[in-house]
Write a protein that holds these residues in place. Structure first.
Motif, PDB file in Angstrom:
ATOM      1  N   VAL A  82      -6.035  -8.370  -6.993  1.00 26.77           N
ATOM      2  CA  VAL A  82      -6.129  -6.830  -7.029  1.00 26.77           C
ATOM      3  C   VAL A  82      -6.987  -6.493  -5.658  1.00 26.77           C
ATOM      4  O   VAL A  82      -6.425  -5.378  -4.942  1.00 26.77           O
ATOM      5  CB  VAL A  82      -6.809  -6.315  -7.951  1.00 26.77           C
ATOM      6  CG1 VAL A  82      -6.927  -4.614  -7.913  1.00 26.77           C
ATOM      7  CG2 VAL A  82      -6.191  -6.559  -9.249  1.00 26.77           C
TER       8      VAL A  82
ATOM      9  N   MET B 169       2.178   1.932  -3.403  1.00 26.91           N
ATOM     10  CA  MET B 169       1.283   2.376  -4.601  1.00 26.91           C
ATOM     11  C   MET B 169       1.037   3.965  -4.173  1.00 26.91           C
ATOM     12  O   MET B 169       0.898   4.700  -5.119  1.00 26.91           O
ATOM     13  CB  MET B 169       0.111   1.521  -4.447  1.00 26.91           C
ATOM     14  CG  MET B 169       0.161   0.201  -5.173  1.00 26.91           C
ATOM     15  SD  MET B 169      -1.486  -0.567  -5.366  1.00 26.91           S
ATOM     16  CE  MET B 169      -1.673  -1.367  -3.443  1.00 26.91           C
TER      17      MET B 169
ATOM     18  N   VAL C 134      -4.542  -7.048  -2.824  1.00 27.48           N
ATOM     19  CA  VAL C 134      -3.201  -6.144  -2.654  1.00 27.48           C
ATOM     20  C   VAL C 134      -3.811  -4.765  -2.148  1.00 27.48           C
ATOM     21  O   VAL C 134      -3.222  -4.147  -1.417  1.00 27.48           O
ATOM     22  CB  VAL C 134      -2.617  -6.062  -3.997  1.00 27.48           C
ATOM     23  CG1 VAL C 134      -1.627  -5.128  -3.890  1.00 27.48           C
ATOM     24  CG2 VAL C 134      -1.702  -7.474  -4.400  1.00 27.48           C
ATOM     25  N   THR C 135      -5.021  -4.301  -2.572  1.00 27.63           N
ATOM     26  CA  THR C 135      -5.508  -3.048  -2.360  1.00 27.63           C
ATOM     27  C   THR C 135      -6.456  -3.053  -0.805  1.00 27.63           C
ATOM     28  O   THR C 135      -7.082  -2.147  -0.534  1.00 27.63           O
ATOM     29  CB  THR C 135      -6.534  -2.395  -3.341  1.00 27.63           C
ATOM     30  OG1 THR C 135      -7.414  -3.716  -3.520  1.00 27.63           O
ATOM     31  CG2 THR C 135      -5.714  -2.157  -4.436  1.00 27.63           C
ATOM     32  N   ARG C 136      -6.365  -4.361  -0.216  1.00 21.85           N
ATOM     33  CA  ARG C 136      -7.102  -4.445   1.157  1.00 21.85           C
ATOM     34  C   ARG C 136      -8.443  -4.558   0.990  1.00 21.85           C
ATOM     35  O   ARG C 136      -9.258  -4.250   1.941  1.00 21.85           O
ATOM     36  CB  ARG C 136      -6.472  -3.446   2.105  1.00 21.85           C
ATOM     37  CG  ARG C 136      -6.686  -3.866   3.553  1.00 21.85           C
ATOM     38  CD  ARG C 136      -6.214  -2.757   4.451  1.00 21.85           C
ATOM     39  NE  ARG C 136      -6.888  -3.031   5.921  1.00 21.85           N
ATOM     40  CZ  ARG C 136      -6.934  -2.114   6.855  1.00 21.85           C
ATOM     41  NH1 ARG C 136      -6.578  -0.853   6.548  1.00 21.85           N
ATOM     42  NH2 ARG C 136      -7.290  -2.655   8.125  1.00 21.85           N
ATOM     43  N   LEU C 137      -8.996  -4.796  -0.099  1.00 21.06           N
ATOM     44  CA  LEU C 137     -10.489  -4.915  -0.260  1.00 21.06           C
ATOM     45  C   LEU C 137     -10.985  -6.061   0.328  1.00 21.06           C
ATOM     46  O   LEU C 137     -12.172  -6.387   0.891  1.00 21.06           O
ATOM     47  CB  LEU C 137     -11.047  -4.795  -1.659  1.00 21.06           C
ATOM     48  CG  LEU C 137     -12.338  -5.104  -2.216  1.00 21.06           C
ATOM     49  CD1 LEU C 137     -13.127  -3.712  -1.291  1.00 21.06           C
ATOM     50  CD2 LEU C 137     -12.656  -5.049  -3.529  1.00 21.06           C
TER      51      LEU C 137
ATOM     52  N   LEU D 197       0.523  -1.301  -0.061  1.00 21.70           N
ATOM     53  CA  LEU D 197      -0.016   0.021  -0.022  1.00 21.70           C
ATOM     54  C   LEU D 197       0.899   1.286   0.078  1.00 21.70           C
ATOM     55  O   LEU D 197       0.639   2.238  -0.780  1.00 21.70           O
ATOM     56  CB  LEU D 197      -1.103   0.077   1.079  1.00 21.70           C
ATOM     57  CG  LEU D 197      -2.039  -1.030   1.334  1.00 21.70           C
ATOM     58  CD1 LEU D 197      -2.815  -1.193   2.561  1.00 21.70           C
ATOM     59  CD2 LEU D 197      -3.150  -0.921  -0.068  1.00 21.70           C
TER      60      LEU D 197
ATOM     61  N   LEU E 210      -1.458   5.389 -10.750  1.00 23.11           N
ATOM     62  CA  LEU E 210      -2.720   5.037 -10.936  1.00 23.11           C
ATOM     63  C   LEU E 210      -3.178   5.146 -12.352  1.00 23.11           C
ATOM     64  O   LEU E 210      -4.084   4.129 -12.838  1.00 23.11           O
ATOM     65  CB  LEU E 210      -3.590   6.056 -10.028  1.00 23.11           C
ATOM     66  CG  LEU E 210      -5.183   5.605 -10.048  1.00 23.11           C
ATOM     67  CD1 LEU E 210      -5.244   4.345  -9.114  1.00 23.11           C
ATOM     68  CD2 LEU E 210      -5.687   6.797  -9.316  1.00 23.11           C
TER      69      LEU E 210
ATOM     70  N   ALA F  93       1.269  -4.273  -7.037  1.00 24.76           N
ATOM     71  CA  ALA F  93       1.718  -2.925  -6.214  1.00 24.76           C
ATOM     72  C   ALA F  93       3.006  -2.438  -6.835  1.00 24.76           C
ATOM     73  O   ALA F  93       3.144  -1.319  -6.851  1.00 24.76           O
ATOM     74  CB  ALA F  93       2.201  -3.473  -4.727  1.00 24.76           C
TER      75      ALA F  93
ATOM     76  N   GLY G 108       1.767  -0.530  -9.740  1.00 23.61           N
ATOM     77  CA  GLY G 108       1.184   0.615  -9.353  1.00 23.61           C
ATOM     78  C   GLY G 108       2.431   1.756  -8.958  1.00 23.61           C
ATOM     79  O   GLY G 108       1.985   2.914  -9.017  1.00 23.61           O
TER      80      GLY G 108
END
Length: 517
Positions: free
Chosen positions: A407, A323, A410-413, A320, A359, A351, A354
């Protein structure tokens, strides 16, 4: 020859040539973009263009042209965008893997993951070409519905065998043979797509119509519910015994997607989500490795969780931060620090990209995946048979779901799963399996767009011209309405062809001869 048939012969060839020329142009652009990215990595990280840039570009170009030539030869009606998209994704992935090799000093030792990845890409392209040459009709695969299901089940069990399976990073999803590691689940997902498509084509009506209705939902009969329960048990079993959340979610998601496409019942999506969430929560309560994944996701920024050696959130948080450092336009290829993130060339290559592409660059890459899935679903819509529709939708959804899982992690969703990004990340098993999927999609799209009169296999329907001695009832009615009784002539502009549905015959026999016998 009738007027429409003559028009098809006259206009079909230029259209095919135009499609394949567009594919060739896009492949050349994809190779050019990949080589430029490779050169920029060298300039950004070492202030010089890599010495092997011409060899790298030539190898990538040779693979693209070889695949294009085979498509032109064996599947000339296939979708013209599939090969360029995956070539570009693979090339960008190779450039980023090379960049991480430089940062971690692997090139000084004479090794490097980029060289291995290029070899795996070569094998993947060769297998995709083999699929196009050996498989003339995708419907042949329907004959092996239950064989594919059994083979997939055995492949999923292989990592659990003592002496064969190995545990890497806490997950027992690998087998080691002759000094090489391989992930059988990557091939198993293709076999499961064949099994699910074949099963639901055969039992769709029983699942949709035959069962009782309760709470406004049409439930399948208990005997038809068996495969659904087995798929759920298999996914939870992988989660429990192999400690692999990603493969578990991927397999069950594939099953629910094919079930939804077959039945068009949105309630199955809700029930599938409830089933998997319930199983995951139960596993989290019973097994520590599942709970660690969830804790690292929910409390990633807690100092205690960040500093924990096993099951911590260090990798996620560093990804994070990377990115965030890239911002909107990125630091530039070769100018970031993706090597700080553990497994930045495989699990966290998104990541890494990114950070250095920003972005905007990351969104461009994700749009390539959106286009890839869209073309796969378009193929599923165009193909004429039910098995092909379910199979094409299933394998297309597999790539899309795998991208979402990676994804999202990696984006913590969602919690991290350990899956790799298709075509981008380092990893031979995933790359080879996904190239096989591209070969299958090219074959299905060729059959979907091919004019009916050009089919000459023992499975697909063929077209024959009706003779004067054997006019069809439809033709006789047309002749009577037009006043041509007994003349055996067709009114001008009318097509006098009928579709002959062929039953799969012996291999090597010509269905046109059987239709005219």
């Amino acid at each position: 020859m009738s007027a429409p048939a003559a028009a098809a012969v006259h206009y079909g060839a230029p259209r095919r040539v135009r499609y394949r020329l567009l594919e060739l142009l896009l492949i050349l652009l994809a190779v050019l973009a990949s080589v430029v990215a490779y050169a920029l990595v060298g300039l950004g990280a070492q202030n010089e263009i890599p010495a092997n840039v011409y060899q790298y570009g030539g190898w990538l170009l040779a693979l693209g042209l070889a695949a294009h030539a085979v498509v032109q030869w064996r599947a000339r009606y296939a979708d013209q965008t599939l090969l360029p998209i995956v070539t570009l994704l693979n090339g960008l992935g190779l450039a980023m893997i090379y960049r991480i090799d430089i940062a971690k000093g692997r090139l000084e030792d004479g090794g490097g993951a980029a060289g291995s990845q290029l070899i795996w890409m070569t094998l993947g392209v060769a297998l995709a070409i083999g699929v196009l040459i050996a498989l003339r009709d995708h419907r042949v695969l329907r004959r092996y519905t239950y064989t594919a299901g059994l083979a997939a089940f055995l492949l999923l069990l292989l990592p659990l065998l003592p002496g064969l399976g190995v545990t890497i990073n806490g997950a027992r999803i690998w087998i080691r043979l002759f000094g090489m590691s391989f992930q059988p689940a990557e091939i198993a997902k293709i076999l499961l797509a064949i099994f699910f498509a074949g099963y639901f084509v055969a039992y769709r009506d029983s699942i949709v119509l035959a069962g009782p209705k309760f709470l406004g939902i049409q439930w399948p009969r208990l005997r038809d519910l068996g495969p659904i329960v087995i798929a759920w048990i298999a996914s939870v079993g992988i989660l429990v015994f192999q400690r692999d959340l990603g493969t578990s979610l991927l397999i069950f998601g594939l099953f629910v997607a094919v079930l939804y496409v077959a039945t068009a019942k949105r309630t199955w999506i809700l029930l599938g989500a409830v089933f998997f969430t319930g199983g995951a929560l139960l596993a989290a309560q019973a097994f520590s490795h599942v709970q660690q994944r969830i804790d690292g996701w929910l409390h990633a920024l807690d100092p205690e969780m960040y500093n924990r050696e096993i099951g911590g959130s260090y990798q996620l948080v560093q990804g994070l931060f990377g990115m965030a450092n890239g911002g909107l336009i990125g630091t530039g290829l070769g100018r970031g620090r993706p090597d700080i993130v553990p497994y930045s060339e495989s699990d966290f290559i998104i990541a890494s990209l990114g950070e250095e592409l920003g972005l905007i660059g990351l969104f461009a890459i994700l749009m390539l995946y959106v286009l890839l899935m869209a073309r796969g679903l378009k193929t599923a819509m165009l193909v004429r048979d039910g098995f092909g529709k379910l199979f094409a939708a299933g394998i297309s959804f597999t790539i899309a779901l795998q991208c979402f899982i990676v994804v999202g992690g990696v984006t913590r969703l969602i919690p991290l799963t350990g899956l790799t990004t298709p075509f981008l990340a380092a990893g031979g098993s995933s790359l080879v399996a996904n190239w096989i999927i591209i070969g299958l999609l090219l074959r299905i799209s060729d059959n979907a767009r091919r004019p009916q009169e050009e089919f000459h296999t023992g499975v697909l329907g063929t077209v024959r011209q009706e003779t004067e001695e054997e006019p069809s009832p439809r033709r006789r009615r047309r002749e009577e309405q037009a006043g041509h009784t007994g003349t055996g002539q067709t009114p001008a502009g009318e097509d006098a062809t009928v579709i002959v549905q062929e039953v799969p015959g012996p291999e090597g026999s010509d269905p046109r001869e059987r239709g005219q016998a």
